[in-house]
Enzyme design. Sequence first.
Site, PDB file in Angstrom:
ATOM      1  N   PHE A  42      28.336  43.858  41.431  1.00 12.96           N
ATOM      2  CA  PHE A  42      29.300  45.111  41.291  1.00 12.96           C
ATOM      3  C   PHE A  42      29.013  45.439  40.079  1.00 12.96           C
ATOM      4  O   PHE A  42      28.893  46.872  39.939  1.00 12.96           O
ATOM      5  CB  PHE A  42      30.690  44.700  41.332  1.00 12.96           C
ATOM      6  CG  PHE A  42      31.125  43.717  40.092  1.00 12.96           C
ATOM      7  CD1 PHE A  42      31.521  44.145  39.027  1.00 12.96           C
ATOM      8  CD2 PHE A  42      31.244  42.578  40.443  1.00 12.96           C
ATOM      9  CE1 PHE A  42      31.943  43.303  38.040  1.00 12.96           C
ATOM     10  CE2 PHE A  42      31.745  41.495  39.657  1.00 12.96           C
ATOM     11  CZ  PHE A  42      32.061  41.924  38.310  1.00 12.96           C
ATOM     12  N   ALA A  44      29.126  44.826  35.538  1.00 13.24           N
ATOM     13  CA  ALA A  44      29.433  43.856  34.526  1.00 13.24           C
ATOM     14  C   ALA A  44      30.882  44.365  34.034  1.00 13.24           C
ATOM     15  O   ALA A  44      31.396  45.257  34.084  1.00 13.24           O
ATOM     16  CB  ALA A  44      28.572  44.068  33.215  1.00 13.24           C
ATOM     17  N   VAL A  45      31.523  43.111  33.496  1.00 11.24           N
ATOM     18  CA  VAL A  45      32.959  43.320  32.753  1.00 11.24           C
ATOM     19  C   VAL A  45      32.818  42.953  31.354  1.00 11.24           C
ATOM     20  O   VAL A  45      32.068  41.961  30.971  1.00 11.24           O
ATOM     21  CB  VAL A  45      33.832  42.169  33.458  1.00 11.24           C
ATOM     22  CG1 VAL A  45      35.192  42.228  32.872  1.00 11.24           C
ATOM     23  CG2 VAL A  45      33.931  42.289  34.954  1.00 11.24           C
ATOM     24  N   ASP A 154      38.913  38.320  49.781  1.00 15.19           N
ATOM     25  CA  ASP A 154      38.175  37.461  48.880  1.00 15.19           C
ATOM     26  C   ASP A 154      39.031  36.658  47.941  1.00 15.19           C
ATOM     27  O   ASP A 154      38.761  36.586  46.732  1.00 15.19           O
ATOM     28  CB  ASP A 154      37.318  38.552  48.124  1.00 15.19           C
ATOM     29  CG  ASP A 154      36.177  37.897  47.483  1.00 15.19           C
ATOM     30  OD1 ASP A 154      35.766  36.632  48.002  1.00 15.19           O
ATOM     31  OD2 ASP A 154      35.279  38.449  46.443  1.00 15.19           O
TER      32      ASP A 154
END
Length: 743
Positions: A42, A44-45, A154
């Site tokens: 998705f 990066a955090v 999920d």
Amino acid sequence: MAPSAVLQKPGVIKDPVIAALFSTKDPEVRYQDLREIGHGSFGAVYFAYDKENEQTVAIKKMNFSGKQATEKWNDILKEVSFLNTVVHRHIVDYKACFLKETTCWLVMEYCIGSAADIVDVLRKGMREVEIAAICSQTLDALRYLHSLKRIHRDIKAGNILLSDQAIVKLADFGSASLVDPAQTFIGTPFFMAPEVILAMDEGHYSDRADIWSLGITCIELAERRPPLFSMNAMSALYHIAQNDPPTLSPIDDASEQPEWSREFVEFIDKCLRKPAEERMSAEECFRHPFIQKPRPSDTIQELIQRTKNMVLELDNFQYKKMRKLMYLDETEGKDGSESNGGGPAHDDLDFHGNEPHSIGRAGDSASSRSASLTSFRSMQSSGGGGGPAGLLVSTNLTGAMDNVHGTRLRSRNMSRGAFENEMKGVKTHLNRVKDARQNDFEEKLQVELDEEVVRYRRQQLNNLHALEERLDDEEVNVQERQMDTRHGLLSKQHEMTRELEMQHLNELHSMKKRHLETQHEAESASQNEYTTRQQEELRKKHAMQSRQQPRELKIQEAQIRKQYRQVVKTQTRQFKLYLTQMIQVVPKDEQKELTSRLKQDQMQKVALLASQYESQIKKMVQDKTVKLESWQEDEQRILSEKLEKELEELLVYQKKQKATLEEQIQKERTTLEERINARRALLEQKILEEREQMAEMRRLKKEQIRDRHSQERHRLENQFVRTGSTSRSSGGATNSSSIQMAM
């Protein structure tokens, strides 16, 4: 549902509802100190500091450019809309959302890590109580989502976050469904429910898909990896859809971790039922005994603290390892430069630098190296000229003296031969001085080395003695534990034998009582049967007598009635004769009246006679009946008295039997208790004797060890005395000879 809008391209917003989801401010101005803490497909955090609210946040950067930009943008809209509409204690808090060029900045509360991170750091699965605590809070969030008809889709350990306040937070709603039931094929392969895998072919699935993923997550937390993790994704999907549900693996080493509890195994079994309708709902899971079982309130806090300690240990280990590598690199560089330049600095660096950080060779001990290092440092600090530095000083001194003497001889204007002879003498003298000083140095070094050896051997002997004493204590302690275990087993055997004997005796007494009661019941039944039979026979006898009596009475009654008829006939003849006589006497007009009056008198006499005979018959019948009934009553009374007497005798006999049995039972119980007490006394005496023997053995062993250690110390000291005097004498002789040669 996420708001729908017609977009010319991703990121260009025309719908005001969608525009309200995003802030138009520049996020780089508001957030600083961005550090990446994770990434995935998705984006990066990042870890960041919110200057406006003065708090730490997590920022999820999602790029929606390039291929499949529209799908990425729609996923971003769905996740932002989802987070914007859900508020729950156990769902990660949504802060804000920004659009900067082709990147979406999704700002959420900062959590210290996920459950998967904790398992990876600890390098082992969690305990049951920790899994239950995490699942309890996760199920609380799932109950809230399922009540809104939404499916997470999920659920896994990587999406279960933990805050620093030990609160579980459910995160990552990029795969969430806003409707229930759903049909999309989405999720992490190893955690997908069978109906999700088959959804494209067989129809829809419900929120029970999250329960399947929760069960797989429990196995992941318990075993560090989800089932089928060694397979590739496609093989795992096929295996999940076609084969039986996974189960917990058995514990290999029960000493490190206890077996899984029945509640935990049952909880996973009910979560992983292949038919979705057979699985528990989130509410049923939350009320399951495994989740509701009492546990410490600080379970998650303790887990987080344990993980932090482990991270700190790993960081310290890596830091020490880096320091060691850096030091080795620096040492190798210095060694190379000194080997090129030469000089005494190499020896000094090798002495002061390498020794504290060197790795022990085979045959060396840490204590000997440290002690030798201390003695060498003391020698060098005292200026005694020890080691290579001392030899270097003496060599330089010799050269200087050669130069001085040569200058003196040349100043005397001596011939070359005399000069050479004088130089030879001076060199000889200088060599003797050098040898004497070298011998002094070697003697001093030998003395200190001997002292170091003495200290080392004493220390080794003391360590050996302490080790022997500790091993002996441990051996005796093991024997005492074995003895205590044996005594416990003997006591337990005694108690079990006592219980069995008492149980056997009670059963025997109960059986005897039941047998006696059965016998008494049989005797009472026989007596009652005999009484009934006797009374029945008497009743039959009386009935027969009663049936025989009317026949006799009828015969007598017939005789009386026959006599009555004869009397009536006689009176009738007499009346007729008397009537004939009277008619002849009285006038004709009075005859009719006379006849009527006489007939009436005659009828009264006959009626009176009949009543007399009837009363006679009745009296006769009554007398006969009274006599018969009184006789039968007497006979009945005699029989009843006889039967009652027999019954009383039987009851007295039975009571006597019961008393005898109770006395026998009490006697047997007393005998058994005396035998058990005697056996218990013998066992206690044996245990006491063995404890005294063990204490005496411990005392004797300690005395023997102390005596042996004292002898060994005495022998070692004598050896030191002999060796010390010999070395001193030999050293003194060498010293005197060296001095004489130098003179």
